[in-house]
Design a protein around this motif. Structure first.
Motif, PDB file in Angstrom:
ATOM      1  N   GLY A   1       0.796  -1.231   0.000  1.00 17.40           N
ATOM      2  CA  GLY A   1       0.000   0.000   0.000  1.00 17.40           C
ATOM      3  C   GLY A   1       0.820   1.267   0.000  1.00 17.40           C
ATOM      4  N   TRP A   2       2.141   1.142  -0.226  1.00 17.30           N
ATOM      5  CA  TRP A   2       3.022   2.306  -0.111  1.00 17.30           C
ATOM      6  C   TRP A   2       2.872   3.278  -1.264  1.00 17.30           C
ATOM      7  CZ3 TRP A   2       4.691   3.142   4.452  1.00 17.30           C
ATOM      8  CH2 TRP A   2       4.918   2.059   5.310  1.00 17.30           C
ATOM      9  N   ASN A   3       2.458   2.765  -2.431  1.00 17.64           N
ATOM     10  CA  ASN A   3       2.427   3.657  -3.592  1.00 17.64           C
ATOM     11  C   ASN A   3       1.453   4.809  -3.404  1.00 17.64           C
ATOM     12  OD1 ASN A   3       3.483   3.995  -6.364  1.00 17.64           O
ATOM     13  ND2 ASN A   3       1.301   3.941  -6.886  1.00 17.64           N
ATOM     14  N   GLY A   4       0.327   4.528  -2.747  1.00 16.81           N
ATOM     15  CA  GLY A   4      -0.722   5.544  -2.672  1.00 16.81           C
ATOM     16  C   GLY A   4      -0.854   6.190  -1.311  1.00 16.81           C
ATOM     17  N   ILE A   5       0.221   6.211  -0.512  1.00 15.62           N
ATOM     18  CA  ILE A   5      -0.004   6.685   0.862  1.00 15.62           C
ATOM     19  C   ILE A   5      -0.422   8.148   0.911  1.00 15.62           C
ATOM     20  CG2 ILE A   5       1.501   4.984   1.998  1.00 15.62           C
ATOM     21  CD1 ILE A   5       3.480   7.225   2.524  1.00 15.62           C
ATOM     22  N   GLY A   6       0.005   8.940  -0.080  1.00 12.15           N
ATOM     23  CA  GLY A   6      -0.384  10.344  -0.060  1.00 12.15           C
ATOM     24  C   GLY A   6      -1.596  10.632  -0.938  1.00 12.15           C
ATOM     25  N   SER A   7      -2.108   9.614  -1.617  1.00 10.90           N
ATOM     26  CA  SER A   7      -3.181   9.865  -2.591  1.00 10.90           C
ATOM     27  C   SER A   7      -4.561   9.899  -1.924  1.00 10.90           C
ATOM     28  CB  SER A   7      -3.184   8.786  -3.676  1.00 10.90           C
ATOM     29  OG  SER A   7      -1.978   8.820  -4.382  1.00 10.90           O
ATOM     30  N   ASP A   8      -5.482  10.483  -2.666  1.00  6.33           N
ATOM     31  CA  ASP A   8      -6.866  10.648  -2.230  1.00  6.33           C
ATOM     32  C   ASP A   8      -7.523   9.288  -1.968  1.00  6.33           C
ATOM     33  OD1 ASP A   8      -9.543  11.363  -2.047  1.00  6.33           O
ATOM     34  OD2 ASP A   8      -9.297  12.990  -3.515  1.00  6.33           O
ATOM     35  N   PRO A   9      -8.160   9.118  -0.807  1.00  9.70           N
ATOM     36  CA  PRO A   9      -8.860   7.849  -0.538  1.00  9.70           C
ATOM     37  C   PRO A   9      -9.943   7.559  -1.571  1.00  9.70           C
ATOM     38  CG  PRO A   9      -8.608   9.113   1.485  1.00  9.70           C
ATOM     39  CD  PRO A   9      -8.156  10.012   0.369  1.00  9.70           C
ATOM     40  N   ASP A  10     -10.507   8.601  -2.200  1.00  5.25           N
ATOM     41  CA  ASP A  10     -11.511   8.367  -3.243  1.00  5.25           C
ATOM     42  C   ASP A  10     -10.946   7.540  -4.398  1.00  5.25           C
ATOM     43  OD1 ASP A  10     -13.221   9.831  -1.757  1.00  5.25           O
ATOM     44  OD2 ASP A  10     -13.186  11.612  -3.051  1.00  5.25           O
ATOM     45  N   HIS A  11      -9.636   7.611  -4.579  1.00  6.56           N
ATOM     46  CA  HIS A  11      -9.020   6.831  -5.654  1.00  6.56           C
ATOM     47  C   HIS A  11      -8.258   5.629  -5.114  1.00  6.56           C
ATOM     48  CE1 HIS A  11      -8.952  11.114  -7.361  1.00  6.56           C
ATOM     49  NE2 HIS A  11     -10.003  10.513  -7.855  1.00  6.56           N
ATOM     50  N   GLY A  12      -8.519   5.309  -3.877  1.00  7.03           N
ATOM     51  CA  GLY A  12      -7.877   4.136  -3.306  1.00  7.03           C
ATOM     52  C   GLY A  12      -6.607   4.445  -2.534  1.00  7.03           C
ATOM     53  N   GLY A  13      -6.305   5.731  -2.379  1.00 12.41           N
ATOM     54  CA  GLY A  13      -5.103   6.093  -1.628  1.00 12.41           C
ATOM     55  C   GLY A  13      -5.360   6.078  -0.136  1.00 12.41           C
ATOM     56  N   GLN A  14      -4.294   6.323   0.622  1.00 12.76           N
ATOM     57  CA  GLN A  14      -4.435   6.290   2.068  1.00 12.76           C
ATOM     58  C   GLN A  14      -4.644   7.680   2.646  1.00 12.76           C
ATOM     59  OE1 GLN A  14      -2.290   3.547   4.204  1.00 12.76           O
ATOM     60  NE2 GLN A  14      -1.819   2.230   2.472  1.00 12.76           N
ATOM     61  N   GLY A  15      -4.541   8.687   1.814  1.00 13.07           N
ATOM     62  CA  GLY A  15      -4.877  10.031   2.254  1.00 13.07           C
ATOM     63  C   GLY A  15      -4.034  10.555   3.395  1.00 13.07           C
ATOM     64  N   LEU A  16      -2.780  10.166   3.446  1.00  3.17           N
ATOM     65  CA  LEU A  16      -1.906  10.697   4.495  1.00  3.17           C
ATOM     66  C   LEU A  16      -1.348  12.054   4.056  1.00  3.17           C
ATOM     67  CD1 LEU A  16      -0.049   7.422   5.428  1.00  3.17           C
ATOM     68  CD2 LEU A  16      -1.478   8.791   6.978  1.00  3.17           C
ATOM     69  N   PRO A  17      -0.946  12.865   5.013  1.00  2.00           N
ATOM     70  CA  PRO A  17      -0.394  14.177   4.648  1.00  2.00           C
ATOM     71  C   PRO A  17       0.843  14.038   3.762  1.00  2.00           C
ATOM     72  CG  PRO A  17      -0.776  14.025   7.030  1.00  2.00           C
ATOM     73  CD  PRO A  17      -0.987  12.660   6.478  1.00  2.00           C
ATOM     74  N   GLU A  18       1.075  15.043   2.937  1.00  2.00           N
ATOM     75  CA  GLU A  18       2.249  15.038   2.062  1.00  2.00           C
ATOM     76  C   GLU A  18       3.535  15.023   2.880  1.00  2.00           C
ATOM     77  OE1 GLU A  18       2.665  14.600  -1.161  1.00  2.00           O
ATOM     78  OE2 GLU A  18       4.813  14.818  -0.856  1.00  2.00           O
ATOM     79  N   VAL A  19       3.498  15.645   4.035  1.00  2.00           N
ATOM     80  CA  VAL A  19       4.718  15.689   4.838  1.00  2.00           C
ATOM     81  C   VAL A  19       5.127  14.280   5.281  1.00  2.00           C
ATOM     82  CG1 VAL A  19       3.638  16.071   7.102  1.00  2.00           C
ATOM     83  CG2 VAL A  19       5.877  17.109   6.591  1.00  2.00           C
ATOM     84  N   VAL A  20       4.152  13.437   5.526  1.00  2.00           N
ATOM     85  CA  VAL A  20       4.458  12.042   5.885  1.00  2.00           C
ATOM     86  C   VAL A  20       4.900  11.276   4.638  1.00  2.00           C
ATOM     87  CG1 VAL A  20       3.539   9.898   6.838  1.00  2.00           C
ATOM     88  CG2 VAL A  20       2.824  12.103   7.801  1.00  2.00           C
TER      89      VAL A  20
END
Lengths: 592, 592
Positions: B88-107
């Protein structure tokens, strides 16, 4: 394919005007005319540009091959080397008594830059031979000299320096190779690594100069002696005899200089390699340092050469590659890279620094000539002290700058610079060795801080700085160069302050050694900046006068711009190094 | 074999203390706890250190192979990439609407550094995918998003950016690839070069984002549109269909990042590659810049990552390699390299600069979070202006420094550093691309001088400098940090002076453009120095307070030493850049 044109105009300016042919006025060189020097430079430029330079890329791509103990240099290297040796280039700076041409070191150094620029990997071979010639000429017995020197001077045979062993890097006290007496010679056993051109097919014989220990030798540095170990034994008539017991067991896979075989050599896998003592037993390190000091100067010039090559290639590319447009005020038409001032800055920065480094290296070479042949002992000793002072700066400052300049050369090319086919990256890879070998640049910095400044209480550098200050006064007195004068004056003050810090902190019996280590690297950088700026300040004064007479306007205008860049845009870096020197005791609290 | 341990302690300090977890306090991230962030960092560090890092050397040695149009990544890369995507590392900063984890960019940025350090060549693959996600999410139609976005976010498919063509380097107005409409899609024909991960065997599909021209398009930039071209066509159910008409025709032979295939792609050798318009016709460049700005930030972090790897390797070597002896006052016993202060200086210089660059990059990432989710429009716009200001600095300053740090890493190793087997040279070779791609550092400098400073009359940078000045006041008020405050105060004055020069000279209608080009590079360097020093000044204040409470003494003491180095030994370089800015008009007289 990148080509190379030796910077003949700049070399002539330095020899004739900046150095005012001072070496030619020494009694020893009274038969060397300025015209002869010009002819020599032209001829070397031709061989370097037409024969050596075209092989540079192939040498990188092909590298060297080890086959059954024999090393094959890249295709064409052997022929190019022979053309060089047969042209008499190998011995141009050597004593005529040994078959050399006896030209001044300043001329030999100018020519040296051309080989390094044209083909750094191949140029390393004669660089090492020169060290062997020096050590043998100074320390070898008459018999060794008569048997080996002439062929080394002519380049018919080549030489090597065998110092490092697997367990000993810069710390030579760890050398373990052993030499056991057997009649008039010795039998050597041991492993040496990082031996440049330690085995190859470009010459008929290879003369290894090897550090080793006698059976009863003391531990540490004082137990080390120097031996001559030929690849093929040589009989009394000078004929090649049996293969000696020294083998190349592997080649290193290096970042660059692929055309230069870096060998691990094994001495004495069978009966022991036959070797001959050079100089005094137990004085091996001192004798080797004879070679190393000359080699350090040459490595500095090597840095200048490879950086000049990188500059020429970047400039050519920037003048051809169409990219973007000129601004509306300049027509808004399609532009080549060199029409953009951001790129122009990179090119000027490369060029101006090269001119400054070259001037300093040739100044140091001219002091070498004076150290040998100036009329009085005082003059000779004074010149030698300057050579000793300048050598670590020429070696380390030139090579650090060379890496940066070669890296800028990659940058000018943009994405193409990262592609190996372009050749720009090779210059960076090649240049990167120069801050490491012949004593790392850190070792040069310690040498400068300790042996060259602290030991004489800053007297030699102080004398130089008086001359730099006088140059600053001359600049300030010239209305058009006053800004350069102010900048140089500041540089002098900064370096004087740094010397005061060296003396004060170095004096501490307990922490002095560490204090000098902590400030040595910024000290060397500051010294390099000020010495380079001095030479460019002098060059500016000459250029200003020449312009008044209307001579070669384009050249002298360009020289003034280079001087302006060095004094007003580059020298201010020196102040930053002074700040680092001042704050350096914080290192003592730093964790590893 | 070099290993890699993510700098978890420093990352936590930056997120928790220097940035005070400001991103987590945004409403959008209220469900992200500090504990979760710590757990994420730990987990990423494990995958990076245990799975990705051990493949780094092999990737360099083996490189990529092109066989019948298919590219094979180095052995193990496909498995390592899949472990990353499946984790799940690829999408950690991406929008949950697209399957991302929605974490802050700083993380996401903190984690990003780890992949880049562990294996820069492999980490380029998801870096490019992230750009494609960004462009598609912002500009793609709902249909394109629903068909492609989720698999790109998950990393099941990867993305590319297709900009450069053989005749067009940084100047994209020269793009010639053509797209002809055919029903709901287009047929593309053309050649693209330098396509990172343009073809490989690590994922099931590759989604190319391609700049091309419609048949009736205008000349120049305004005629360029953006297209999505999948390697395999995708049907309405999301299943993979036929192979599209895009082929890898060659791989570049590069200085470094050998494990990353750099492809020349041919579109439309048969019937034309099927592609889909992304966003508005004629807006291709603007849409592509959406990708490029995010990518520039990530390339800055990449520089930090590879330099951190180089630092760790050099430090480990220096702590193990026996060389020489300690001075008599410290026992005169055999020493390892790191016991010599000249070596210690190199290590501290690497480490302190890395800490400063990392702090600045994460500050910029935290502004990205605020630019998206701060409560008010004013706050969001203000944050975006800071992101825009910081981005060229993070990209260019970090990567220039990265090359220098990686080069120092070679130097610490001495002769061994020049041997490829050691691995130190690989970091230098890898790092050298970062100042070139995603807009050369010269282009970043022009962006900073023109769009980011001149265009708003220096307002955004002025606001930042007010905060830097306040930090300098705080430092000066602290007896132990007063020297750092004085230095930072000087830095603020220098940069304010530089901004005044930018505004005055840039204002000249005729020569303004050239004037900014002539000073852009030293301006960016000065800005980088001051921003980095600011962050380390803030870090010093925090460390001083923490030490008073006795917490984790070793860490905070080390942080103070790093801050001291950055503010008192490194920041003074900024003054030298100001001198270069002031003297830069001399460039106009320089010859090429």
């Amino acid at each position: 394919m990148s080509s190379y044109n030796a910077p003949l105009r700049d070399l002539r300016f330095l020899l004739e005007e900046l150095l005012d042919h001072r070496s030619l006025r020494l009694p020893e060189y009274q038969e060397v005319s300025a015209e002869l020097v010009t002819a020599i430079l032209d001829e070397a430029a031709r061989l370097a540009g037409e024969v050596w330079a075209p092989l540079n890329r192939r040498g990188d791509e092909q590298g060297c091959r080890l086959e059954a103990g024999e090393v094959r240099a890249p295709t064409g290297f052997a022929e190019a080397y022979r053309a060089f040796a047969e042209g008499g280039w190998n011995g141009i700076g050597s004593d005529p008594d040994h078959g050399g041409q006896g030209l001044p070191e300043v001329v030999a150094s100018a020519v040296q830059e051309m080989w390094q620029a044209a083909n750094m990997a191949l140029a390393l071979c004669p660089l090492l031979t020169a060290g062997a010639v020096e050590a043998l000429a100074q320390h070898g017995s008459e018999e060794l000299k008569s048997r080996y020197l002439e062929k080394l001077v002519s380049g018919e045979w080549t030489g090597t320096m065998n110092l490092t062993e697997p367990q000993a890097g810069s710390d030579l006290s760890k050398v373990r190779t052993r030499a056991v007496p057997e009649g008039a010679h010795y039998r050597l056993n041991g492993q040496k690594i990082f031996i440049t051109w330690g085995e190859h097919d470009c010459a008929d014989n290879i003369i290894h100069l090897v550090l080793a220990r006698l059976p009863d030798a003391a531990e540490g540095n004082r137990g080390i002696s120097l031996f001559l170990v030929p690849k093929f034994l040589v009989d009394e008539q000078g004929h090649l005899g049996e293969r000696n017991d020294v083998r190349c067991v592997s080649l290193e896979h290096k970042l660059g200089i692929h055309g230069s075989p870096t060998c691990a050599l094994s001495f004495g896998e069978q009966d022991g390699a036959i070797g001959y003592l050079v100089g005094e037993p137990g004085h091996g390190l001192q004798h080797m340092f004879t070679m190393m000091n000359a080699a350090r100067h040459k490595v500095g010039i090597q840095g200048i050469g490879v950086a000049e090559r990188a500059y020429q290639q970047a400039r050519t590319y920037a003048m051809q590659r169409v990219q973007g447009r000129t601004p509306a005020a300049r027509g808004g038409r399609p532009a080549v890279l060199s029409e953009h001032y951001e790129v122009r800055r990179m090119l000027l920065s490369m060029r101006a620094r090269l001119e400054a480094l070259r001037a300093l290296a040739l100044l140091s070479a001219s002091e070498m000539d004076r150290a040998r042949y100036a009329p009085t002992v005082d003059e000779r000793q004074g010149a030698q002290r300057r050579v000793d002072l300048y050598t670590p700066v020429v070696k380390a400052f030139s090579t650090d700058q060379a890496v940066d300049i070669a890296s800028l050369g990659v940058q000018v090319h943009g994405g193409m610079g990262y592609m190996e086919e372009t050749g720009a990256a090779q210059h960076l890879r090649d240049a990167r060795i120069a801050p490491i070998y012949e004593g790392t640049n850190g070792i040069q910095a310690l040498d400068l801080a300790g042996r060259k400044i602290q030991r004489d209480g800053g007297a030699t550098l102080g004398g130089v700085l008086d001359e730099v200050a006088a140059c600053a006064v001359d600049l300030t007195a010239n209305a058009k160069l006053a800004g350069l004068g102010a900048s140089l004056h500041q540089g002098v003050e900064d370096l004087r302050r740094a010397v005061a810090i060296v003396l004060a902190r170095g004096d501490d019996a307990e922490h002095g050694h560490d204090a000098l280590q902590a400030l040595a690297t910024p000290l060397l950088a500051l010294t390099g900046h000020v010495l380079c700026a001095w030479q460019m300040g002098r060059a500016a004064l000459i250029a200003q006068t020449a312009l008044a007479s209307g001579d070669d306007e384009a050249f002298y205008r360009a020289k003034l711009i280079s001087a302006d860049f060095v004094l007003r845009q580059w020298l201010p870096m020196g102040r930053a190094h002074l700040a680092a020197i001042e704050a350096s005791p914080s290192l003592f609290e730093a964790p590893v």
